[in-house]
Scaffold this active site. Structure first.
Site, PDB file in Angstrom:
ATOM      1  N   GLY A   1      -2.654  12.331  -8.139  1.00 45.93           N
ATOM      2  CA  GLY A   1      -2.972  11.193  -9.018  1.00 45.93           C
ATOM      3  C   GLY A   1      -3.174   9.936  -8.211  1.00 45.93           C
ATOM      4  N   ASN A   2      -3.170   8.798  -8.851  1.00 49.09           N
ATOM      5  CA  ASN A   2      -3.270   7.524  -8.132  1.00 49.09           C
ATOM      6  C   ASN A   2      -2.530   6.440  -8.906  1.00 49.09           C
ATOM      7  OD1 ASN A   2      -5.270   6.173  -9.984  1.00 49.09           O
ATOM      8  ND2 ASN A   2      -6.451   7.980  -9.384  1.00 49.09           N
ATOM      9  N   HIS A   3      -2.497   5.228  -8.344  1.00 47.66           N
ATOM     10  CA  HIS A   3      -1.669   4.164  -8.922  1.00 47.66           C
ATOM     11  C   HIS A   3      -2.321   3.373 -10.055  1.00 47.66           C
ATOM     12  CE1 HIS A   3       1.521   4.689  -6.094  1.00 47.66           C
ATOM     13  NE2 HIS A   3       0.698   4.572  -5.066  1.00 47.66           N
TER      14      HIS A   3
END
Ligand code: CTP
Length: 398
Positions: free
Chosen positions: A206-208
């Site tokens: 995923g990512n932020h």
């Protein structure tokens, strides 16, 4: 449109205060309720008596009036909007620094309503770096600015700095108090948030991304009358907004499918999601155990939603993409504009403080297909969304 609206006007020391008399008269004729506050210096230019006669309300000038305290908090709460017209360089500087040595400043600092500014000053003062900083500061607090006019100034010189004409100020008041639904009848597709690419039942790539920017854009489009379809990746931000239908997705593939289904009937598409560029080739149904010293994961490129929509785009459809970069920002943003056949690329740089993932603010540069490039100051994400939608509207009706 201004009938019944409660408008609080702050008047400061500037020759442009004569226009406030005309403005007040026009507002009263339009059925608005107007109360005025003057700074001590404003009284050198127009009298409280003329303003109170026109507004049919007592004009307040002091924190203490005939031995009793003027309730500045209640004035700010009474108003639907506070307009400061004319806004002098001196009052601007005091507002930007939180000073509170007169009633107008006390009301400004305690006002909970929207604040609209109509500056008036000499061109050199208007262009001075300190004034620029002060204006940017007030805009970053959410105060709205009415651009100054160009023409003859009190000094006899010609240039920028004239207070906007009363009719223009009224247009701005109407836009804020009864916004025109410029996008009524238009459908908009927006992506927001991250995507999660499953590795096994407990792990993902995923990512932020928080989804804040895309949700703010969806809200802004809906407020301007568009019916919005928001394809939202895993985000904990509340996106329950009137006029916005939410489609929750998890993976890049799900986001791609949802977008492809909706795009043919959308007039506007804004791809603000941080879509994973790669996804694991194999999903392990069982939790992967830690066996070896190293572990490799084979990934395959996900489908580029923005690029695909760019290939399918027809006349009358407007496509907006994002670029989050940390080097050669300009070059990469321009490359994305052409490679993805987008109409607008909104670029934010990881090098700018308060820009990008997770923040409540953002600092953007907009690149448009006709070569226009517009850089904005750091602002709250909702205001950044308004700037982006302004450009979309401008391009749609050009
Ligand atoms: N985007 C998309 N689908 C993807 C990947 C990205 O729609 N599979 C969109 C994003 O929503 C954003 C823009 O494309 O509007 C970002 O461009 P992208 O080329 O993905 O940027 P980066 O991920 O930074 O990739 P690159 O390494 O090519 O710069």
């Amino acid at each position: 449109m201004l009938g019944g609206k409660k408008i609080l006007i702050g008047v400061t020391g500037s020759i442009a205060a004569y226009k406030t008399l005309i403005l007040t008269r026009l507002l009263i004729k339009a059925g608005a309720e107007v109360k005025l506050i003057m700074t001590p210096a404003a009284k050198d230019f127009v009298t409280p008596l003329s303003l109170s006669t026109i507004s049919k309300n007592q004009v307040l000038t002091d924190l203490v009036d005939k031995g009793s305290w003027a309730n500045h908090v209640m004035l700010g709460r009474w108003a639907d909007i506070m307009l400061i017209a004319p806004l002098s360089c001196n009052t601007l500087a005091k507002m930007a620094n939180g000073q509170c040595d007169n009633l107008l400043l006390a009301v400004y600092l305690s006002a909970t309503c929207p604040v609209l500014l109509a500056p008036a000053m000499d061109e050199d003062m208007w262009k001075h770096p300190t004034t620029r900083i002060n204006i940017n500061k007030l805009e970053s607090y959410g105060n709205k600015l009415i651009p100054v006019g160009n023409g003859e100034l009190a000094s006899g010189l010609f240039g920028e700095g004239r207070m906007a004409e009363p009719e223009t100020i009224i247009e701005h008041l109407e836009n804020i108090l009864s916004p025109k639904k410029t996008l009524s009848g238009k459908k908009a597709l927006v992506t927001a948030g991250p995507t999660y690419e499953q590795i096994d039942p407990v792990r993902f790539i995923g990512n932020h991304s928080s989804g804040k920017m895309g949700i703010a854009i969806a809200k802004e489009l809906a407020e301007r009358g568009a019916s919005v379809y928001l394809v939202l990746g895993p985000s904990s931000i509340n996106a329950d907004i009137p006029g916005v239908e939410i489609k929750r997705v998890s993976t890049a593939k799900e986001m791609y499918e949802a977008c492809l289904e909706k795009f043919p009937t959308s007039a506007i598409a804004v791809m603000s999601a941080a879509v994973s560029d790669y996804s694991p080739i194999h999903f392990s149904k069982d939790k992967i155990k830690k066996i070896g010293e190293t572990f490799s994961l084979e990934l395959a490129k996900t489908k580029d939603i923005l690029k695909t929509l760019g290939q399918q785009k027809k006349d009358g459809q407007l496509l907006v993409g994002f670029a989050l970069e940390n080097h050669q920002e300009r070059e990469y943003a321009i490359k994305k504009l052409t490679e993805k056949n987008a109409d607008i690329i909104v670029m934010n740089s990881l090098n700018d403080e308060g820009a990008g993932f997770g923040h409540d603010t953002n600092k953007i540069t907009i690149f448009e297909k006709d070569g226009q490039e517009l850089s904005y100051d750091r602002k709250a994400k909702q205001q950044v969304a308004a700037d982006i939608v302004d450009r979309i509207v401008k391009m749609m009706y050009a």
